[in-house]
Enzyme design. Structure first.
Site, PDB file in Angstrom:
ATOM      1  N   GLU A  91       0.796  -1.228   0.000  1.00 15.99           N
ATOM      2  CA  GLU A  91       0.000   0.000   0.000  1.00 15.99           C
ATOM      3  C   GLU A  91       0.830   1.281   0.000  1.00 15.99           C
ATOM      4  O   GLU A  91       0.581   2.195  -0.784  1.00 15.99           O
ATOM      5  CB  GLU A  91      -0.968   0.021   1.202  1.00 15.99           C
ATOM      6  CG  GLU A  91      -2.193  -0.879   1.047  1.00 15.99           C
ATOM      7  CD  GLU A  91      -1.883  -2.344   1.290  1.00 15.99           C
ATOM      8  OE1 GLU A  91      -0.753  -2.659   1.746  1.00 15.99           O
ATOM      9  OE2 GLU A  91      -2.770  -3.188   1.047  1.00 15.99           O
ATOM     10  N   HIS A 110     -11.316  -4.634   9.351  1.00 16.08           N
ATOM     11  CA  HIS A 110     -11.870  -4.440   8.005  1.00 16.08           C
ATOM     12  C   HIS A 110     -13.145  -3.595   7.976  1.00 16.08           C
ATOM     13  O   HIS A 110     -13.846  -3.595   6.972  1.00 16.08           O
ATOM     14  CB  HIS A 110     -12.211  -5.798   7.381  1.00 16.08           C
ATOM     15  CG  HIS A 110     -11.029  -6.530   6.835  1.00 16.08           C
ATOM     16  ND1 HIS A 110      -9.985  -6.960   7.621  1.00 16.08           N
ATOM     17  CD2 HIS A 110     -10.704  -6.905   5.574  1.00 16.08           C
ATOM     18  CE1 HIS A 110      -9.093  -7.585   6.858  1.00 16.08           C
ATOM     19  NE2 HIS A 110      -9.504  -7.552   5.618  1.00 16.08           N
TER      20      HIS A 110
END
Ligand SMILES: Cc1ncc(C[n+]2csc(CCOP(=O)(O)OP(=O)(O)O)c2C)c(N)n1
Ligand SMILES: [Mg+2]
Lengths: 334, 348
Positions: A60, A129
């Site tokens: 990322e 999440h």
């Protein structure tokens, strides 16, 4: 007007901008061959090729950093992070680099990057999440932050984001991807940043909903009208930076009451910030303290029963609104 | 290390001039710090001049160069005006970045010096991004990214090398192995101390150069750039050198011995290169002194320029937070609590 899903509206925005400007390219994990974890980019690799729709490794910080580097040198990257939770790994590139580069280098460079990612709870994905981090990005000068809640806004704001010369944090919502809405056909349809949408007009209270909570606020408002005779004005700011504070203050000047609804945590949240701004700049208009409805001050639990009470639903919005009227009988009269 | 012949006289003198300027500039910057003219951190590159000048000399003007917080020298070597570099240290409006970046954050867009960066490892992804732009636009510009030995332990090191190799980006990653990450020596911070090998697993071949030798640094960097540019194969170059001063300004240097510093200082890149030029008849002692004098004068002028440059106006505080346009006309700054709602800078 065409009816389409939120994800399709995003897909159209991307396709149109890829078509319009050859320097626009997409990059992210599984966005090409796989079509995107939420299928937002489905079909784009077939249409625009691997050079412009780039599948990346799971890195990322570096994906965002490559986007920033390419944006500094003339390209217009749109980076997809699979969810906002993973953007925490890229905070260094987003904040220390993308957001500050122009300022730090005395205006010599701009960073026209868009980082797109969904957030939100409700899918039983547990604490790694399911979070909502618009407040985190709102905190950072140098970033623009968009939180579209409808298909039309998703398309119009994404196109604006791609055309803008600033780094944009574009926060989608997992629960909205399949929702349908009317979207203008015009390929030049865009929505400017810093322009709030009044979702419902009302005179008794202003309810501000952030991201998906704009919809929760709207449904709560219908119930407040039907069951309590309270006409709420519902405002969706659509972008948090820049913020259409004028629209909010004007509405509060009319209604004299305000409730802010967001999915994220209460401390240092969007509502905390907005309540401070309204308190500072609209104090004389208020008949009651600004109310806030937020996600609970805990990580997002997995169990469905717990998860469902950990983020706001209509009922909490209704209760918070009624509390501002300080009239319990009115509440119980129903 | 190969034995290199000297380059053409003019080039050799140019390199010596550039290295001398960096040395004198850094010394003066240190003095100005002691006088309170420079704030914050000040990371000097004294001892590392050959690595800087040799590497920069291998670049084309359109190639991208990116470095760390220790990068006054890179800016100077790329041709930034010494006065503007000094003014940036002084935090003045004529600084390269108008006093916004300071010592750690130099940037000179025109010369494609794409920045000094204060985050260890933060510049590697950006370098890969420049490489991506070159690739995307079909240009044959290459990127040179310098970072320290300590930075090879960051996640961005592996991530960026992998991506650059995967996408065949024209980037040369140059680790400046000056033996320490602050006060932690190489063997105490990296399991693999042969740093040029640290990219192998990512598909990035390594090369090594003597970072105390400007010619070797130039030759190796040039070849690495050729490989990156022509073969679209990123390369990791390890430049072995030594910093003679502390990490930043306040550094008691307890982590190394005087003998060690003395041993390395015998290989002072400025002295050894100058000696060689004299020995091989390229340079007379008088010319050598003249080069030094000229560097000192340039640095004197740089200090005078910085001194004369105004402090930034408080009204410029919010400049360049955003690119303003019709859609971002200004912004609501919540920190201004006057009766008037402040919207930041309005577009004129
Ligand atoms: C992410 C990050 N962690 C820590 C620091 C503090 N810091 C600044 S320089 C430095 C040492 C870096 O050593 P190296 O990469 O070898 O570069 P050198 O200073 O030797 O040129 C550290 C730990 C930082 N700036 N950024
Ligand atoms: Mg080091």
């Amino acid at each position: 007007m065409a009816e389409m899903r939120y994800r399709e509206a995003l897909n159209e925005a991307l396709a149109e901008e890829l078509e319009r400007d050859p320097n626009v390219y997409l990059m992210g994990q599984d966005i090409g061959v796989f079509g995107g974890a939420f299928k937002v980019t489905a079909g784009l690799m077939e249409r625009f090729g691997e050079g412009r729709i780039r599948d990346t490794p799971i890195s990322e910080n570096t994906i965002v950093g490559i986007g920033v580097g390419s944006a500094m040198t003339g390209l217009r990257p749109v980076v997809e992070l699979m969810t906002i939770n993973f953007s925490l790994l890229a905070l260094d590139q987003i904040i220390n680099h993308a957001a500050h580069m122009r300022y730090m280098f005395g205006g010599q460079v701009s960073v026209p990057i868009v980082v797109r990612m969904p957030q939100g709870a409700g899918h039983q994905l547990g604490p790694t999440h399911s979070h909502s981090f618009e407040a985190l990005y709102l905190h950072v000068p140098g970033l623009l932050v968009a939180v579209p809640s409808t298909a039309a806004d998703a398309k119009g704001l994404l196109k604006t984001a791609i055309r803008d010369d600033n780094p944009v944090i574009f926060i989608e919502h997992e629960s909205l991807y399949s929702q349908r809405g009317e979207v203008p056909d015009d390929p030049d349809f865009t929505i400017p940043f810093g322009l709030a949408a009044i979702r419902r007009e009302g005179t008794d209270v202003t309810i501000i909903g952030i991201s998906r909570m704009a919809q929760t606020a709207e449904r709560a408002a219908e119930q407040l009208a039907a069951e309590h005779g309270i006409e709420a004005e519902v405002i969706d700011p659509r972008t948090l930076r820049p913020l259409d504070l004028d629209a909010i203050l004007e509405s509060v000047a009319k209604t004299n009451r305000c409730v802010i609804v967001e999915e994220g945590w209460p401390h240092g949240g969007v509502g905390a910030n907005l309540a401070a701004l309204i308190g500072e700049q609209g104090f004389d208009d208020l008949d009651a303290p600004v109310g806030r409805v937020t996600g609970v001050d805990a990580p997002m639990p997995y169990a469905r029963t717990l998860e469902q009470i950990a983020f706001p639903h209509e009922q909490q919005v209704i209760e918070a609104t009624l509390a501002l009227f300080g009239d319990r009988r009115r509440a119980s009269r129903g | 290390m190969a034995d290199h012949r000297l380059p053409e006289n003019e080039i050799a003198l140019d390199w010596l001039t550039s290295m001398t300027l960096i040395r004198r500039f850094e010394e003066r910057a240190g003095e100005q710090y002691a006088r309170g003219k420079v704030g914050g951190f000040l990371h000097l590159a004294i001892g590392e001049e050959a690595t800087i000048v040799g590497a920069v000399a291998a670049l084309r003007p359109t190639d991208y160069m990116i470095a760390t917080y220790r990068s006054h020298g890179q800016a100077l070597a790329r041709g930034s005006e010494p006065g503007r570099v000094m003014a940036e240290l002084f935090g003045r409006v004529d600084g390269l970045c108008r006093g916004r970046g300071g010592s750690m954050h130099m940037f000179d867009r025109e010369r494609r010096f794409m920045g000094g960066f204060g985050i260890v490892g933060g510049n590697l992804p950006l370098a890969a991004g420049f490489g991506l732009t070159s690739d995307y636009l079909g240009s044959d510009d290459a990127t040179l990214c310098q970072f320290g030995d300590g930075a090879t332990n960051q996640g961005t090191f592996g991530e960026s090398l992998n991506l650059a190799a995967l996408w065949r980006l024209p980037v040369v990653f140059m680790v400046t192995n000056n033996q320490f990450g602050m006060g932690t020596s190489l063997e105490r911070h990296s399991a693999q101390t042969d740093l040029q090998r640290k990219g192998e697993g990512f598909g990035v071949p390594g090369m090594e150069c003597d970072g105390m030798d400007v010619i070797d640094t130039w030759a190796v960097t040039k070849e690495a750039l050729r490989i990156a540019r022509e073969e679209r194969q990123p390369v990791l170059v390890e430049a072995i050198n030594y910093r003679f001063r502390g990490h930043s300004i306040a550094d008691p240097e307890d982590y190394r011995t005087e003998e060690e510093v003395l041993a390395w200082s015998k290989r002072d890149p400025l002295v050894t290169f100058g000696d060689r030029l004299v020995a091989e008849g390229v340079l007379s002692d008088e010319q050598r002194q003249a080069i030094d004098l000229e560097a000192t004068e340039t640095v004197d002028a740089a200090v005078a320029f910085a001194e004369a440059s105004p402090e930034p106006q408080p009204s410029s505080l919010y400049d360049d937070v955003y690119v303003l346009s019709d859609q971002v006309r200004g912004w609501y700054s919540a920190d201004h609590r006057g009766a008037e709602l402040r919207k930041g800078e309005e577009l004129s």
